[in-house]
Design a protein around this motif. Structure first.
Motif, PDB file in Angstrom:
ATOM      1  N   LEU A  95      58.502  -8.262  48.690  1.00  0.00           N
ATOM      2  CA  LEU A  95      57.877  -7.059  49.249  1.00  0.00           C
ATOM      3  C   LEU A  95      56.477  -6.846  48.672  1.00  0.00           C
ATOM      4  O   LEU A  95      55.524  -6.539  49.398  1.00  0.00           O
ATOM      5  CB  LEU A  95      58.733  -5.824  48.976  1.00  0.00           C
ATOM      6  N   ALA A  96      56.352  -6.998  47.360  1.00  0.00           N
ATOM      7  CA  ALA A  96      55.048  -6.819  46.718  1.00  0.00           C
ATOM      8  C   ALA A  96      54.061  -7.879  47.201  1.00  0.00           C
ATOM      9  O   ALA A  96      52.886  -7.577  47.465  1.00  0.00           O
ATOM     10  CB  ALA A  96      55.196  -6.880  45.195  1.00  0.00           C
ATOM     11  N   TRP A  97      54.526  -9.109  47.333  1.00  0.00           N
ATOM     12  CA  TRP A  97      53.668 -10.202  47.796  1.00  0.00           C
ATOM     13  C   TRP A  97      53.200  -9.916  49.226  1.00  0.00           C
ATOM     14  O   TRP A  97      52.022 -10.104  49.547  1.00  0.00           O
ATOM     15  CB  TRP A  97      54.432 -11.519  47.723  1.00  0.00           C
ATOM     16  N   ALA A  98      54.095  -9.441  50.087  1.00  0.00           N
ATOM     17  CA  ALA A  98      53.730  -9.127  51.469  1.00  0.00           C
ATOM     18  C   ALA A  98      52.685  -8.009  51.507  1.00  0.00           C
ATOM     19  O   ALA A  98      51.731  -8.065  52.299  1.00  0.00           O
ATOM     20  CB  ALA A  98      54.968  -8.734  52.276  1.00  0.00           C
ATOM     21  N   ARG A  99      52.846  -6.991  50.654  1.00  0.00           N
ATOM     22  CA  ARG A  99      51.858  -5.911  50.611  1.00  0.00           C
ATOM     23  C   ARG A  99      50.496  -6.436  50.171  1.00  0.00           C
ATOM     24  O   ARG A  99      49.469  -6.138  50.784  1.00  0.00           O
ATOM     25  CB  ARG A  99      52.310  -4.818  49.638  1.00  0.00           C
ATOM     26  N   LEU A 100      50.478  -7.197  49.089  1.00  0.00           N
ATOM     27  CA  LEU A 100      49.228  -7.714  48.552  1.00  0.00           C
ATOM     28  C   LEU A 100      48.566  -8.660  49.541  1.00  0.00           C
ATOM     29  O   LEU A 100      47.372  -8.535  49.837  1.00  0.00           O
ATOM     30  CB  LEU A 100      49.488  -8.423  47.215  1.00  0.00           C
ATOM     31  N   TYR A 101      49.324  -9.588  50.062  1.00  0.00           N
ATOM     32  CA  TYR A 101      48.792 -10.550  51.024  1.00  0.00           C
ATOM     33  C   TYR A 101      48.283  -9.821  52.266  1.00  0.00           C
ATOM     34  O   TYR A 101      47.196 -10.110  52.769  1.00  0.00           O
ATOM     35  CB  TYR A 101      49.881 -11.553  51.402  1.00  0.00           C
ATOM     36  N   GLY A 102      49.050  -8.866  52.742  1.00  0.00           N
ATOM     37  CA  GLY A 102      48.676  -8.130  53.940  1.00  0.00           C
ATOM     38  C   GLY A 102      47.380  -7.371  53.785  1.00  0.00           C
ATOM     39  O   GLY A 102      46.504  -7.416  54.656  1.00  0.00           O
ATOM     40  N   VAL A 103      47.219  -6.654  52.683  1.00  0.00           N
ATOM     41  CA  VAL A 103      46.001  -5.870  52.489  1.00  0.00           C
ATOM     42  C   VAL A 103      44.791  -6.792  52.371  1.00  0.00           C
ATOM     43  O   VAL A 103      43.707  -6.479  52.879  1.00  0.00           O
ATOM     44  CB  VAL A 103      46.111  -4.896  51.288  1.00  0.00           C
ATOM     45  N   LEU A 104      44.959  -7.938  51.760  1.00  0.00           N
ATOM     46  CA  LEU A 104      43.842  -8.881  51.662  1.00  0.00           C
ATOM     47  C   LEU A 104      43.497  -9.486  53.018  1.00  0.00           C
ATOM     48  O   LEU A 104      42.328  -9.668  53.348  1.00  0.00           O
ATOM     49  CB  LEU A 104      44.145  -9.965  50.639  1.00  0.00           C
ATOM     50  N   MET A 105      44.508  -9.771  53.813  1.00  0.00           N
ATOM     51  CA  MET A 105      44.255 -10.374  55.123  1.00  0.00           C
ATOM     52  C   MET A 105      43.574  -9.391  56.080  1.00  0.00           C
ATOM     53  O   MET A 105      42.672  -9.778  56.814  1.00  0.00           O
ATOM     54  CB  MET A 105      45.547 -10.895  55.752  1.00  0.00           C
ATOM     55  N   VAL A 106      43.975  -8.113  56.075  1.00  0.00           N
ATOM     56  CA  VAL A 106      43.296  -7.164  56.968  1.00  0.00           C
ATOM     57  C   VAL A 106      41.843  -6.979  56.539  1.00  0.00           C
ATOM     58  O   VAL A 106      40.962  -6.765  57.372  1.00  0.00           O
ATOM     59  CB  VAL A 106      44.022  -5.801  57.105  1.00  0.00           C
ATOM     60  N   GLU A 107      41.580  -7.112  55.240  1.00  0.00           N
ATOM     61  CA  GLU A 107      40.202  -7.044  54.768  1.00  0.00           C
ATOM     62  C   GLU A 107      39.427  -8.283  55.192  1.00  0.00           C
ATOM     63  O   GLU A 107      38.340  -8.187  55.772  1.00  0.00           O
ATOM     64  CB  GLU A 107      40.163  -6.893  53.248  1.00  0.00           C
ATOM     65  N   VAL A 108      39.975  -9.457  54.935  1.00  0.00           N
ATOM     66  CA  VAL A 108      39.301 -10.714  55.255  1.00  0.00           C
ATOM     67  C   VAL A 108      38.983 -10.815  56.744  1.00  0.00           C
ATOM     68  O   VAL A 108      37.908 -11.255  57.137  1.00  0.00           O
ATOM     69  CB  VAL A 108      40.155 -11.921  54.790  1.00  0.00           C
ATOM     70  N   ASP A 120      38.545   1.222  48.265  1.00  0.00           N
ATOM     71  CA  ASP A 120      39.766   0.761  47.579  1.00  0.00           C
ATOM     72  C   ASP A 120      40.992   1.599  47.927  1.00  0.00           C
ATOM     73  O   ASP A 120      42.047   1.423  47.324  1.00  0.00           O
ATOM     74  CB  ASP A 120      39.597   0.724  46.056  1.00  0.00           C
ATOM     75  N   SER A 121      40.877   2.515  48.888  1.00  0.00           N
ATOM     76  CA  SER A 121      41.992   3.395  49.236  1.00  0.00           C
ATOM     77  C   SER A 121      43.205   2.635  49.747  1.00  0.00           C
ATOM     78  O   SER A 121      44.338   2.933  49.359  1.00  0.00           O
ATOM     79  CB  SER A 121      41.559   4.418  50.287  1.00  0.00           C
ATOM     80  N   VAL A 122      42.989   1.672  50.640  1.00  0.00           N
ATOM     81  CA  VAL A 122      44.116   0.920  51.204  1.00  0.00           C
ATOM     82  C   VAL A 122      44.802   0.110  50.110  1.00  0.00           C
ATOM     83  O   VAL A 122      46.027   0.177  49.929  1.00  0.00           O
ATOM     84  CB  VAL A 122      43.658   0.001  52.357  1.00  0.00           C
ATOM     85  N   PHE A 123      44.009  -0.652  49.350  1.00  0.00           N
ATOM     86  CA  PHE A 123      44.572  -1.474  48.281  1.00  0.00           C
ATOM     87  C   PHE A 123      45.315  -0.607  47.257  1.00  0.00           C
ATOM     88  O   PHE A 123      46.454  -0.901  46.901  1.00  0.00           O
ATOM     89  CB  PHE A 123      43.458  -2.280  47.594  1.00  0.00           C
ATOM     90  N   ASN A 124      44.669   0.457  46.794  1.00  0.00           N
ATOM     91  CA  ASN A 124      45.294   1.306  45.774  1.00  0.00           C
ATOM     92  C   ASN A 124      46.580   1.951  46.282  1.00  0.00           C
ATOM     93  O   ASN A 124      47.562   2.045  45.540  1.00  0.00           O
ATOM     94  CB  ASN A 124      44.321   2.366  45.276  1.00  0.00           C
ATOM     95  N   THR A 125      46.591   2.385  47.539  1.00  0.00           N
ATOM     96  CA  THR A 125      47.805   2.993  48.092  1.00  0.00           C
ATOM     97  C   THR A 125      48.940   1.981  48.132  1.00  0.00           C
ATOM     98  O   THR A 125      50.068   2.287  47.717  1.00  0.00           O
ATOM     99  CB  THR A 125      47.531   3.557  49.504  1.00  0.00           C
TER     100      THR A 125
END
Length: 162
Positions: A95-108, A120-125
């Motif tokens: 779950l944590a990996w999916a959150r981290l990967y997901g937030v990076l992919m929407v940014e990229v 940093d609001s999305v990442f921090n949330t």
């Protein structure tokens, strides 16, 4: 490359999983060094009893079966390090990996406004949600401070040529 396809990442970013306590001497290189490091953190938190781990019986039966089957097929480091009792930690990690990967992919891929990403609001949330999901919500402020101090120290060392 930290989030690349593991087959591609293995060719360019090898790291010894034994250094993370995931394999004995002579073990194979990890195909994804960042994932191995992130997994090592979850294993360490579990081993020290610092996270709230759901019991296998608390997982959806279908999910429990899929995780168990997946772990047995690939020799998952969680099962190697924690036994079958580690399935709850494996789920939290996924779950944590999916959150981290997901937030990076929407940014990229520019799927979220640059201003929102820049704040940093999305990442921090998402990271706060991850901390809460593992029972570490009360540690967020302290650990974000440690993270910032580490980044500042690393930046200073790079600037100084160390």
């Amino acid at each position: 490359m930290a989030f690349a396809n593991p087959t591609l990442a293995a060719a360019s970013c090898p790291i010894r999983r034994k250094e993370l306590g995931l394999l004995d001497e002579g073990g194979d290189d990890s195909p994804n060094p960042f994932a191995a490091h992130f997994a090592g953190l979850f294993i360490e938190l579990h081993s020290q009893g610092l996270i709230a781990v759901p019991a296998p019986a608390d997982l959806d039966p279908g999910l429990h079966a899929l995780i168990q089957e997946s772990a047995s097929k690939r020799g998952d480091p969680f099962v190697a390090a924690l036994g079958i009792e580690g399935l709850g930690t494996l789920w939290l990690f996924k779950l944590a990996w999916a959150r981290l990967y997901g937030v990076l992919m929407v940014e990229v891929f520019g799927q979220v406004e640059a201003e929102l990403i820049g704040s940093d609001s999305v990442f921090n949330t998402l990271m706060r949600e991850t901390f809460a999901s593992v029972g570490l919500a009360d540690s967020w402020d302290r650990l974000i401070g440690v993270s910032r101090d580490t980044a500042l120290r690393a930046g200073a060392e790079l600037a100084a040529g160390h």
